[in-house]
Scaffold this motif. Sequence first.
Motif, mmCIF file in Angstrom:
data_model
loop_
_atom_site.group_PDB
_atom_site.id
_atom_site.type_symbol
_atom_site.label_atom_id
_atom_site.label_comp_id
_atom_site.label_asym_id
_atom_site.label_seq_id
_atom_site.Cartn_x
_atom_site.Cartn_y
_atom_site.Cartn_z
ATOM 1 N N UNK A 69 -34.871 5.768 -64.457
ATOM 2 C CA UNK A 69 -35.438 4.735 -65.321
ATOM 3 C C UNK A 69 -34.313 4.208 -66.209
ATOM 4 N N UNK A 70 -34.171 2.890 -66.315
ATOM 5 C CA UNK A 70 -33.195 2.303 -67.227
ATOM 6 C C UNK A 70 -33.927 1.866 -68.489
ATOM 7 N N UNK A 71 -33.452 2.357 -69.621
ATOM 8 C CA UNK A 71 -34.024 1.991 -70.924
ATOM 9 C C UNK A 71 -32.999 1.108 -71.616
ATOM 10 N N UNK A 72 -33.426 -0.086 -72.024
ATOM 11 C CA UNK A 72 -32.521 -1.050 -72.657
ATOM 12 C C UNK A 72 -32.771 -1.096 -74.163
ATOM 13 N N UNK A 73 -31.853 -1.729 -74.885
ATOM 14 C CA UNK A 73 -31.968 -1.842 -76.342
ATOM 15 C C UNK A 73 -33.347 -2.355 -76.732
ATOM 16 N N UNK A 74 -33.990 -1.672 -77.675
ATOM 17 C CA UNK A 74 -35.314 -2.061 -78.155
ATOM 18 C C UNK A 74 -36.459 -1.456 -77.361
ATOM 19 N N UNK A 75 -36.152 -0.700 -76.305
ATOM 20 C CA UNK A 75 -37.190 -0.073 -75.492
ATOM 21 C C UNK A 75 -37.234 1.428 -75.758
ATOM 22 N N UNK A 76 -38.372 2.036 -75.441
ATOM 23 C CA UNK A 76 -38.548 3.475 -75.594
ATOM 24 C C UNK A 76 -39.291 4.021 -74.386
ATOM 25 N N UNK A 77 -39.036 5.270 -74.046
ATOM 26 C CA UNK A 77 -39.742 5.968 -72.965
ATOM 27 C C UNK A 77 -39.959 7.411 -73.381
ATOM 28 N N UNK A 78 -41.106 7.942 -73.016
ATOM 29 C CA UNK A 78 -41.360 9.362 -73.210
ATOM 30 C C UNK A 78 -41.061 10.079 -71.908
ATOM 31 N N UNK A 79 -40.337 11.178 -71.994
ATOM 32 C CA UNK A 79 -39.971 11.979 -70.832
ATOM 33 C C UNK A 79 -40.519 13.386 -71.046
#
Length: 114
Positions: A69-79
């Motif tokens: 998964x690519x997370x870019x500036x301003x994005x969030x992901x829960x792992x």
Amino acid sequence: MEQKFITPPNHFGFHAARLFGEQGLLLDGSVAYIEPVGGGPEPAHTHETDHLFYVIEGELAVRCGGETITIRAGEARRVPGAVPHATKKPGRADHQGARPDHRPGARGCVGQMR
């Protein structure tokens, strides 16, 4: 209290500092600076707590289970901590982000959050 940046075991080009300890459902929070092509750990790992990655600047590739998964500036992901995961800073730009750890809850990699 002054926090010192450390490189966690099996990480490379990855510098993190703990911001706070347990607060309600959050177990702790850290901020990380990842150098170009830095990341870790290698091999991927699992643990009891989940991560919430938020990218402040640049982008971050998170290998989670069988997907990246690519997370870019301003994005969030829960792992989820129970799913094998590792991070890598693709390309040449640096990455800065925050990572609060919280109690486990999800079984698979969670979609984008804003």
